[in-house]
Design a protein around this motif. Structure first.
Motif, PDB file in Angstrom:
ATOM      1  N   LEU A 174      -4.638  -8.078   1.734  1.00  0.00           N
ATOM      2  CA  LEU A 174      -4.302  -6.647   1.741  1.00  0.00           C
ATOM      3  C   LEU A 174      -2.890  -6.424   1.202  1.00  0.00           C
ATOM      4  CD1 LEU A 174      -5.014  -3.722   2.509  1.00  0.00           C
ATOM      5  CD2 LEU A 174      -4.196  -4.213   4.822  1.00  0.00           C
ATOM      6  N   ALA A 175      -1.951  -7.252   1.660  1.00  0.00           N
ATOM      7  CA  ALA A 175      -0.564  -7.094   1.226  1.00  0.00           C
ATOM      8  C   ALA A 175      -0.441  -7.293  -0.281  1.00  0.00           C
ATOM      9  CB  ALA A 175       0.342  -8.081   1.980  1.00  0.00           C
ATOM     10  N   VAL A 176      -1.106  -8.303  -0.798  1.00  0.00           N
ATOM     11  CA  VAL A 176      -1.026  -8.577  -2.243  1.00  0.00           C
ATOM     12  C   VAL A 176      -1.652  -7.418  -3.026  1.00  0.00           C
ATOM     13  CG1 VAL A 176      -1.919 -10.073  -4.075  1.00  0.00           C
ATOM     14  CG2 VAL A 176      -0.906 -11.084  -2.023  1.00  0.00           C
ATOM     15  N   ALA A 177      -2.798  -6.908  -2.532  1.00  0.00           N
ATOM     16  CA  ALA A 177      -3.475  -5.824  -3.237  1.00  0.00           C
ATOM     17  C   ALA A 177      -2.644  -4.545  -3.211  1.00  0.00           C
ATOM     18  CB  ALA A 177      -4.854  -5.583  -2.611  1.00  0.00           C
ATOM     19  N   LEU A 178      -2.116  -4.187  -2.021  1.00  0.00           N
ATOM     20  CA  LEU A 178      -1.347  -2.941  -1.905  1.00  0.00           C
ATOM     21  C   LEU A 178      -0.022  -3.023  -2.651  1.00  0.00           C
ATOM     22  CD1 LEU A 178      -1.896  -1.728   1.774  1.00  0.00           C
ATOM     23  CD2 LEU A 178      -3.033  -0.982  -0.319  1.00  0.00           C
ATOM     24  N   ALA A 179       0.524  -4.241  -2.732  1.00  0.00           N
ATOM     25  CA  ALA A 179       1.805  -4.406  -3.424  1.00  0.00           C
ATOM     26  C   ALA A 179       1.607  -4.408  -4.930  1.00  0.00           C
ATOM     27  CB  ALA A 179       2.475  -5.705  -2.969  1.00  0.00           C
TER      28      ALA A 179
END
Lengths: 201, 135
Positions: free
Chosen positions: B24-29
């Motif tokens: 999630l963090a990689v996608a949102l970032a």
């Protein structure tokens, strides 16, 4: 004087006691925790005895540092880093002496308990292992005669956690409901001191 | 501290939680596939708990020489990382336990790291996530 063989005997005896009492520790932990304390410590101390059999370190400090490292890497729950830190800090305080006096051990163990308190941010009265360990530290002195006193003090400290309200760890989420149960960490710490007293030849 | 991107390690009691938080963090970032983010969730056999071996492996895998920020969920995750840091030689140099909410902090940390922020900036961004009130 206490040599590497004494400390191996202590930890092997702790492993045997943890084996015998694993169900009771887990039962205590099922009341106010996540019911894995017995199994976690069993896994950790099994790894300790296996590592000590394989490596056979020849100083008290090396025995304790090796055991502490095993607990941190094998337990998987909070008791791993806490007991691991206790043994490893105690071992490091003893340095590389081939034998240590009971008084030197008492001072090193006090430093180990202090490191546990720092790591967990807890103090006596929070309903944790410190409630057994701190009375033990206070009882340990310059001769092995004090080991039995430390054992009794730790056992009493563990029983004295029953009326306390947990302020650290998972049990603290329960608030008032943590009252009326013995703390599993204090109970296992009492086993550690029972094994210590029993290791005196 | 030259070059490299700050590495991020996410330590949870659950493998699924750590893996999903990282994804999630990689996608949102909007971070690329080469962003050094690693999950260390659960025990090596897939059970619930904390593994010092998985943590040390994850930290080594994301170390690009610019430091490693470790975000944790609860209890034994916090204590195990602290115990490893106290040891001194089990985690890469400049590894830091960051005081932050796990998921929100992870997103802020990955955004900041992938934008080229240093370890101090990553830590500040992750910790600031505590200040975001939802109600």
């Amino acid at each position: 004087m206490l040599d590497a063989e004494f400390f191996r005997r202590w930890l092997t005896a702790t492993a045997a006691l943890v084996d015998r009492e694993a169900a009771r520790l887990t039962e205590l932990d099922s009341a106010i925790g996540d019911a894995d304390h017995g199994a976690n410590l069993q896994r950790g101390f099994t790894a300790v005895t296996e590592a000590l059999a394989k490596d056979a370190p020849d100083t008290p400090g090396a025995v304790l540092v090796l055991a502490g490292g095993q607990l941190i890497s094998k337990v998987g729950g909070a008791s791993g880093p806490l007991y691991g830190t206790l043994l490893r800090r105690t071992g490091k305080e003893l340095g590389d002496a081939a034998e240590v006096t009971p008084g030197q051990f008492a001072a090193a163990f006090a430093a180990g308990v202090e490191a546990v308190a720092r790591l967990g941010g807890a103090q006596a009265g929070d309903k944790t292992m410190l409630d057994a360990l701190e009375p033990a530290v206070a009882a340990l002195g310059a001769s092995t005669d004090t080991f039995a006193t430390a054992r009794d003090a730790a056992g009493q400290g563990a029983r004295d956690t029953v009326p306390l309200r947990a302020r650290k760890g998972r049990a603290s989420y329960l608030g008032e409901r943590s009252i009326g149960h013995e703390d599993p960490g204090a109970a296992s710490s009492a086993l550690l001191l029972t094994a210590l007293a029993g290791a005196v030849a | 501290m030259a070059g490299g991107t700050v590495g991020i390690v996410l330590v949870s009691h659950s493998r699924e939680v750590a893996d999903s938080a990282a994804a999630l963090a990689v996608a949102l970032a909007g971070a690329g596939p080469d962003t050094p983010v690693a999950a260390a969730g659960g025990t090596p056999d897939g059970g619930l708990g904390t593994s010092s071996e998985l943590i040390a492996g994850a930290a080594a895998a994301v170390d690009r020489g610019a430091g490693v920020a470790v975000l944790v969920d609860l209890g034994s995750a916090v204590l195990t990382v602290k115990a490893l840091l106290a040891e001194g030689d089990e985690l890469p140099p400049d590894t830091r336990l960051v005081d932050a909410p796990f998921l929100e902090g992870a997103i802020a940390a990955v955004v900041t790291a992938s934008a080229g922020g240093g370890l101090d900036a990553v830590e500040a961004a992750a910790s600031e996530a505590y200040g975001y009130r939802k109600v």
